[in-house]
Scaffold this active site. Sequence first.
Site, PDB file in Angstrom:
ATOM      1  N   ASP A  21       0.792  -1.247   0.000  1.00 12.31           N
ATOM      2  CA  ASP A  21       0.000   0.000   0.000  1.00 12.31           C
ATOM      3  C   ASP A  21       0.819   1.290   0.000  1.00 12.31           C
ATOM      4  OD1 ASP A  21      -1.907  -1.951   0.214  1.00 12.31           O
ATOM      5  OD2 ASP A  21      -2.788  -1.214   2.078  1.00 12.31           O
ATOM      6  N   GLU A  69      -4.600  -0.922  -1.444  1.00  8.99           N
ATOM      7  CA  GLU A  69      -5.910  -1.028  -0.789  1.00  8.99           C
ATOM      8  C   GLU A  69      -6.901  -0.156  -1.553  1.00  8.99           C
ATOM      9  OE1 GLU A  69      -6.124   0.109   3.371  1.00  8.99           O
ATOM     10  OE2 GLU A  69      -8.313  -0.059   3.362  1.00  8.99           O
ATOM     11  N   LYS A 126      -6.477  -5.089  -3.131  1.00  8.43           N
ATOM     12  CA  LYS A 126      -7.120  -5.733  -1.968  1.00  8.43           C
ATOM     13  C   LYS A 126      -8.212  -4.824  -1.402  1.00  8.43           C
ATOM     14  CE  LYS A 126      -3.417  -4.370   1.283  1.00  8.43           C
ATOM     15  NZ  LYS A 126      -4.195  -3.580   2.242  1.00  8.43           N
ATOM     16  N   LYS A 129      -7.719  -4.742   4.800  1.00 11.41           N
ATOM     17  CA  LYS A 129      -6.417  -4.358   5.352  1.00 11.41           C
ATOM     18  C   LYS A 129      -5.386  -5.460   5.093  1.00 11.41           C
ATOM     19  CE  LYS A 129      -8.394  -0.694   6.994  1.00 11.41           C
ATOM     20  NZ  LYS A 129      -8.400   0.478   6.084  1.00 11.41           N
ATOM     21  N   VAL A 154       3.103   0.316   4.247  1.00  9.53           N
ATOM     22  CA  VAL A 154       2.360   1.093   5.251  1.00  9.53           C
ATOM     23  C   VAL A 154       0.936   0.573   5.378  1.00  9.53           C
ATOM     24  CG1 VAL A 154       3.739   3.135   4.806  1.00  9.53           C
ATOM     25  CG2 VAL A 154       1.609   2.840   3.546  1.00  9.53           C
ATOM     26  N   THR A 155       0.328   0.845   6.540  1.00 12.28           N
ATOM     27  CA  THR A 155       0.954   1.330   7.746  1.00 12.28           C
ATOM     28  C   THR A 155       1.271   0.141   8.661  1.00 12.28           C
ATOM     29  OG1 THR A 155      -1.153   1.640   8.933  1.00 12.28           O
ATOM     30  CG2 THR A 155      -0.310   3.532   7.693  1.00 12.28           C
ATOM     31  N   CYS A 159      -2.252  -2.271   7.815  1.00 14.43           N
ATOM     32  CA  CYS A 159      -2.187  -3.253   6.716  1.00 14.43           C
ATOM     33  C   CYS A 159      -0.970  -4.169   6.803  1.00 14.43           C
ATOM     34  CB  CYS A 159      -2.265  -2.532   5.383  1.00 14.43           C
ATOM     35  SG  CYS A 159      -3.909  -1.802   5.149  1.00 14.43           S
ATOM     36  N   GLN A 199       7.721 -12.821  22.141  1.00 17.52           N
ATOM     37  CA  GLN A 199       7.352 -14.206  22.479  1.00 17.52           C
ATOM     38  C   GLN A 199       7.993 -15.221  21.530  1.00 17.52           C
ATOM     39  OE1 GLN A 199       3.109 -14.664  23.868  1.00 17.52           O
ATOM     40  NE2 GLN A 199       2.911 -12.714  22.782  1.00 17.52           N
TER      41      GLN A 199
END
Length: 223
Positions: A21, A69, A126, A129, A154-155, A159, A199
């Site tokens: 995007d 997008e 698309k 997002k 971005v961002t 997205c 994690q």
Amino acid sequence: MPADPYPFEFDPAGTALLIIDMQRDFVEPGGFGETLGNDVSWLQAVVPPLQRVLATAREVGLTVIHTREGHVPDLSDCPPAKLNRGEPSLRIGEPGPKGRILVRGEYGHDIIDELAPLPGELVVDKPGKGSFHGTSLGAELAELGVTSLVVTGVTTEVCVHTTVREANDRGYECLVLSDCVGSYFPEFQRVGLEMISAQGGIFGWVAPSSAFLAALTLQEVPS
Ligand code: C5J
């Protein structure tokens, strides 16, 4: 190559550079993003490092995929929950400073000149997002034999994050290039990146583009 939380291994033949995007309406001064009150300089900062990554990816023959997008002009692919969000004059499909907001074919919807796709590079339009929802991306990646994604654009928290989460659930290994993704909000940028690699790499890996470029230039993609 060095990355957070531990080294990222990739085979260039099975890896794609995904550029999410980088559209005029999000990135350029005077676009829709700025109209919403955002400081686009945070997104502009992504352009030079991403240009370097794109140039090197093209040189070594890495698969390059761009996303945009947006919606078809009659907005039939835009769910009411997305269409009716926000201030009425700034909604999807309304006239914006660079054409109808987030409508395919409009000037503001297209990718900035600095990162314009080359003929032959896949451009995925698309409606959401994430880059997988409502698109042929999954099928295209399977066809190309791609299992690892180097994610930029971005961002960061919208997205990029949605795409990385979708990709992770579909079994792709994702490396996010920290200086090639951008947010209008510095705090979201920092936390968004931390959330990827936390994690033990819950969604993937994070590294600066310099580390990826160093690794890429050592590994030509076999033709
Ligand atoms: C947003 C995007 N922020 N590409 N789109 O609406 O992140």
